[in-house]
Structures are given as C-alpha cells and as structure tokens.
Design a protein around this motif. Structure first.
Motif, PDB file in Angstrom:
ATOM      1  N   ASN A 150     -20.461  12.964 -20.052  1.00 44.18           N
ATOM      2  CA  ASN A 150     -20.267  14.388 -19.789  1.00 44.18           C
ATOM      3  C   ASN A 150     -20.141  14.698 -18.309  1.00 44.18           C
ATOM      4  O   ASN A 150     -20.604  15.719 -17.845  1.00 44.18           O
ATOM      5  CB  ASN A 150     -21.429  15.197 -20.372  1.00 44.18           C
ATOM      6  CG  ASN A 150     -21.331  15.309 -21.864  1.00 44.18           C
ATOM      7  OD1 ASN A 150     -20.273  15.085 -22.432  1.00 44.18           O
ATOM      8  ND2 ASN A 150     -22.423  15.646 -22.499  1.00 44.18           N
ATOM      9  N   THR A 151     -19.541  13.829 -17.534  1.00 45.11           N
ATOM     10  CA  THR A 151     -19.359  14.096 -16.121  1.00 45.11           C
ATOM     11  C   THR A 151     -17.876  14.201 -15.814  1.00 45.11           C
ATOM     12  O   THR A 151     -17.038  13.722 -16.557  1.00 45.11           O
ATOM     13  CB  THR A 151     -19.970  12.976 -15.257  1.00 45.11           C
ATOM     14  OG1 THR A 151     -19.353  11.748 -15.609  1.00 45.11           O
ATOM     15  CG2 THR A 151     -21.471  12.888 -15.453  1.00 45.11           C
ATOM     16  N   PHE A 204     -17.170  21.062  -5.958  1.00 43.92           N
ATOM     17  CA  PHE A 204     -16.180  20.584  -6.905  1.00 43.92           C
ATOM     18  C   PHE A 204     -14.867  20.419  -6.178  1.00 43.92           C
ATOM     19  O   PHE A 204     -14.322  21.373  -5.645  1.00 43.92           O
ATOM     20  CB  PHE A 204     -16.068  21.619  -8.032  1.00 43.92           C
ATOM     21  CG  PHE A 204     -15.141  21.206  -9.100  1.00 43.92           C
ATOM     22  CD1 PHE A 204     -15.485  20.190  -9.960  1.00 43.92           C
ATOM     23  CD2 PHE A 204     -13.926  21.830  -9.257  1.00 43.92           C
ATOM     24  CE1 PHE A 204     -14.626  19.798 -10.960  1.00 43.92           C
ATOM     25  CE2 PHE A 204     -13.060  21.448 -10.254  1.00 43.92           C
ATOM     26  CZ  PHE A 204     -13.415  20.427 -11.099  1.00 43.92           C
ATOM     27  N   ASP A 205     -14.335  19.181  -6.134  1.00 44.26           N
ATOM     28  CA  ASP A 205     -13.131  18.953  -5.343  1.00 44.26           C
ATOM     29  C   ASP A 205     -11.890  18.632  -6.164  1.00 44.26           C
ATOM     30  O   ASP A 205     -10.866  18.313  -5.611  1.00 44.26           O
ATOM     31  CB  ASP A 205     -13.368  17.886  -4.271  1.00 44.26           C
ATOM     32  CG  ASP A 205     -13.646  16.510  -4.836  1.00 44.26           C
ATOM     33  OD1 ASP A 205     -13.719  16.369  -6.072  1.00 44.26           O
ATOM     34  OD2 ASP A 205     -13.793  15.576  -4.045  1.00 44.26           O
ATOM     35  N   GLU A 206     -11.955  18.726  -7.469  1.00 45.66           N
ATOM     36  CA  GLU A 206     -10.776  18.587  -8.314  1.00 45.66           C
ATOM     37  C   GLU A 206     -10.310  19.983  -8.689  1.00 45.66           C
ATOM     38  O   GLU A 206     -11.060  20.936  -8.642  1.00 45.66           O
ATOM     39  CB  GLU A 206     -11.102  17.814  -9.595  1.00 45.66           C
ATOM     40  CG  GLU A 206     -11.280  16.334  -9.396  1.00 45.66           C
ATOM     41  CD  GLU A 206      -9.972  15.622  -9.108  1.00 45.66           C
ATOM     42  OE1 GLU A 206      -8.888  16.174  -9.373  1.00 45.66           O
ATOM     43  OE2 GLU A 206     -10.036  14.507  -8.601  1.00 45.66           O
ATOM     44  N   SER A 207      -9.071  20.099  -9.104  1.00 41.75           N
ATOM     45  CA  SER A 207      -8.589  21.398  -9.558  1.00 41.75           C
ATOM     46  C   SER A 207      -9.234  21.727 -10.902  1.00 41.75           C
ATOM     47  O   SER A 207      -9.603  20.841 -11.677  1.00 41.75           O
ATOM     48  CB  SER A 207      -7.063  21.383  -9.678  1.00 41.75           C
ATOM     49  OG  SER A 207      -6.668  20.521 -10.723  1.00 41.75           O
ATOM     50  N   VAL A 208      -9.360  23.002 -11.177  1.00 39.63           N
ATOM     51  CA  VAL A 208      -9.934  23.451 -12.443  1.00 39.63           C
ATOM     52  C   VAL A 208      -9.060  22.979 -13.599  1.00 39.63           C
ATOM     53  O   VAL A 208      -9.570  22.569 -14.642  1.00 39.63           O
ATOM     54  CB  VAL A 208     -10.119  24.982 -12.446  1.00 39.63           C
ATOM     55  CG1 VAL A 208     -10.587  25.480 -13.802  1.00 39.63           C
ATOM     56  CG2 VAL A 208     -11.104  25.391 -11.357  1.00 39.63           C
ATOM     57  N   THR A 237      -9.747  16.931 -18.364  1.00 39.45           N
ATOM     58  CA  THR A 237     -10.779  15.894 -18.379  1.00 39.45           C
ATOM     59  C   THR A 237     -11.875  16.234 -19.385  1.00 39.45           C
ATOM     60  O   THR A 237     -12.340  15.364 -20.129  1.00 39.45           O
ATOM     61  CB  THR A 237     -11.381  15.710 -16.974  1.00 39.45           C
ATOM     62  OG1 THR A 237     -10.330  15.365 -16.066  1.00 39.45           O
ATOM     63  CG2 THR A 237     -12.443  14.628 -16.960  1.00 39.45           C
ATOM     64  N   ALA A 238     -12.279  17.498 -19.429  1.00 46.45           N
ATOM     65  CA  ALA A 238     -13.322  17.919 -20.369  1.00 46.45           C
ATOM     66  C   ALA A 238     -12.881  17.740 -21.816  1.00 46.45           C
ATOM     67  O   ALA A 238     -13.638  17.237 -22.656  1.00 46.45           O
ATOM     68  CB  ALA A 238     -13.702  19.377 -20.101  1.00 46.45           C
ATOM     69  N   GLY A 247     -17.765  25.581 -27.315  1.00 51.23           N
ATOM     70  CA  GLY A 247     -19.154  26.026 -27.223  1.00 51.23           C
ATOM     71  C   GLY A 247     -20.117  25.017 -26.628  1.00 51.23           C
ATOM     72  O   GLY A 247     -21.295  25.301 -26.481  1.00 51.23           O
ATOM     73  N   THR A 248     -19.632  23.838 -26.262  1.00 51.88           N
ATOM     74  CA  THR A 248     -20.486  22.798 -25.691  1.00 51.88           C
ATOM     75  C   THR A 248     -20.195  22.628 -24.209  1.00 51.88           C
ATOM     76  O   THR A 248     -19.052  22.293 -23.852  1.00 51.88           O
ATOM     77  CB  THR A 248     -20.245  21.443 -26.406  1.00 51.88           C
ATOM     78  OG1 THR A 248     -20.480  21.616 -27.802  1.00 51.88           O
ATOM     79  CG2 THR A 248     -21.140  20.359 -25.854  1.00 51.88           C
ATOM     80  N   PRO A 249     -21.198  22.852 -23.340  1.00 50.83           N
ATOM     81  CA  PRO A 249     -20.962  22.587 -21.908  1.00 50.83           C
ATOM     82  C   PRO A 249     -20.633  21.113 -21.719  1.00 50.83           C
ATOM     83  O   PRO A 249     -21.295  20.244 -22.269  1.00 50.83           O
ATOM     84  CB  PRO A 249     -22.289  22.946 -21.245  1.00 50.83           C
ATOM     85  CG  PRO A 249     -22.993  23.812 -22.238  1.00 50.83           C
ATOM     86  CD  PRO A 249     -22.528  23.352 -23.601  1.00 50.83           C
ATOM     87  N   MET A 250     -19.585  20.858 -20.949  1.00 54.03           N
ATOM     88  CA  MET A 250     -19.127  19.482 -20.779  1.00 54.03           C
ATOM     89  C   MET A 250     -19.719  18.789 -19.567  1.00 54.03           C
ATOM     90  O   MET A 250     -19.479  17.626 -19.346  1.00 54.03           O
ATOM     91  CB  MET A 250     -17.607  19.439 -20.736  1.00 54.03           C
ATOM     92  CG  MET A 250     -16.970  19.871 -22.049  1.00 54.03           C
ATOM     93  SD  MET A 250     -17.608  19.002 -23.510  1.00 54.03           S
ATOM     94  CE  MET A 250     -17.070  17.335 -23.180  1.00 54.03           C
ATOM     95  N   ALA A 251     -20.463  19.503 -18.753  1.00 55.38           N
ATOM     96  CA  ALA A 251     -21.139  18.907 -17.601  1.00 55.38           C
ATOM     97  C   ALA A 251     -22.144  19.907 -17.095  1.00 55.38           C
ATOM     98  O   ALA A 251     -22.084  21.092 -17.421  1.00 55.38           O
ATOM     99  CB  ALA A 251     -20.144  18.551 -16.495  1.00 55.38           C
ATOM    100  N   GLU A 252     -23.067  19.424 -16.292  1.00 55.42           N
ATOM    101  CA  GLU A 252     -23.964  20.349 -15.615  1.00 55.42           C
ATOM    102  C   GLU A 252     -23.115  21.231 -14.700  1.00 55.42           C
ATOM    103  O   GLU A 252     -22.127  20.754 -14.135  1.00 55.42           O
ATOM    104  CB  GLU A 252     -24.980  19.581 -14.768  1.00 55.42           C
ATOM    105  CG  GLU A 252     -25.965  18.779 -15.594  1.00 55.42           C
ATOM    106  CD  GLU A 252     -26.813  19.653 -16.496  1.00 55.42           C
ATOM    107  OE1 GLU A 252     -27.304  20.686 -16.021  1.00 55.42           O
ATOM    108  OE2 GLU A 252     -26.971  19.299 -17.674  1.00 55.42           O
ATOM    109  N   PRO A 253     -23.457  22.505 -14.572  1.00 57.34           N
ATOM    110  CA  PRO A 253     -22.676  23.347 -13.661  1.00 57.34           C
ATOM    111  C   PRO A 253     -22.613  22.711 -12.273  1.00 57.34           C
ATOM    112  O   PRO A 253     -23.609  22.225 -11.765  1.00 57.34           O
ATOM    113  CB  PRO A 253     -23.446  24.663 -13.635  1.00 57.34           C
ATOM    114  CG  PRO A 253     -24.193  24.683 -14.923  1.00 57.34           C
ATOM    115  CD  PRO A 253     -24.529  23.233 -15.212  1.00 57.34           C
ATOM    116  N   MET A 254     -21.412  22.683 -11.707  1.00 60.40           N
ATOM    117  CA  MET A 254     -21.211  22.097 -10.388  1.00 60.40           C
ATOM    118  C   MET A 254     -21.126  23.201  -9.359  1.00 60.40           C
ATOM    119  O   MET A 254     -20.695  24.310  -9.676  1.00 60.40           O
ATOM    120  CB  MET A 254     -19.923  21.281 -10.371  1.00 60.40           C
ATOM    121  CG  MET A 254     -20.024  20.059 -11.233  1.00 60.40           C
ATOM    122  SD  MET A 254     -18.524  19.118 -11.190  1.00 60.40           S
ATOM    123  CE  MET A 254     -17.661  19.881 -12.539  1.00 60.40           C
ATOM    124  N   PRO A 255     -21.547  22.919  -8.127  1.00 59.35           N
ATOM    125  CA  PRO A 255     -21.427  23.946  -7.098  1.00 59.35           C
ATOM    126  C   PRO A 255     -19.987  24.433  -7.008  1.00 59.35           C
ATOM    127  O   PRO A 255     -19.063  23.641  -7.128  1.00 59.35           O
ATOM    128  CB  PRO A 255     -21.825  23.226  -5.813  1.00 59.35           C
ATOM    129  CG  PRO A 255     -22.593  22.025  -6.258  1.00 59.35           C
ATOM    130  CD  PRO A 255     -22.048  21.665  -7.613  1.00 59.35           C
TER     131      PRO A 255
END
Length: 106
Positions: free
Chosen positions: A3-4, A13-17, A23-24, A88-96
C-alpha cells in the motif's frame, strides 16, 4: 498487498497525482500499471494534476475530488496531506502535500 506509492519522499509527494491514481488502482488490482487502460479515457490527467498543485504562494491545495476510473471509485483528498482512496479503501498513509519550496508571504 503493498500500500505504498512510488515517488514519495520525506519532503512530500513528488509524483503527479495522476500517476498516483494509476499506481493505487494497479496496487488494488495487484497488476502492473501498464495493464490498466489510459487514465485520460476517464479524466484529463493534466487537469487532475493542476487541481492539486501548490498555490501561487507555495502552500498546499485543499479539496476533494471523486470520479470513476475503470470501474473503481476514486477519491482524492488534499488537506494536511494527500490521500487517495480506491473503492473506499485508503491506498496509503496520507502523504505530506506537495509545496513549491518557496516560503509563503503574508
């Protein structure tokens, strides 16, 4: 399941959304991102990235966007960090949230 996201750093976060969304979904399906259809068939990736770019003063954007990508419900929320949810499932911890590196002036 991993899940990263590729491209996260201690500085933000340095990748584009748009890449993070693909990726997610690929992580959720446990497939390579290249096995998914192009994101642009559902949403404009450039517009998506622009929505979550830092403000002109260098601060993070805030907001939430929901859309469907290849049968998956995607939610992107940007507050103190960036969180991408698939079905409905977060795919990673919220990133700055990404900032431009400039100091905001008041």
């Amino acid at each position: 399941m991993n899940n990263t996201f590729i491209g996260s750093t201690d500085n933000g976060f340095d990748e584009s959304v748009s890449i993070a969304v693909v990726t997610a979904v690929s992580t959720r399906r446990d497939v390579s991102p290249t096995e998914l259809p192009p994101l642009y068939e559902w949403i404009d990736p450039d517009a998506l990235d622009a929505l979550f770019k830092p403000t002109r003063r260098g601060g993070p954007r805030r907001g939430k966007l929901e859309f469907t990508y290849d049968g998956h419900d995607i939610a992107i929320e940007c507050g103190d960090g960036l969180e991408i949810t698939v079905d409905g499932t977060p795919m990673a911890e919220p990133m700055p949230a990404q900032t431009s590196g400039r100091q905001a002036t008041r």
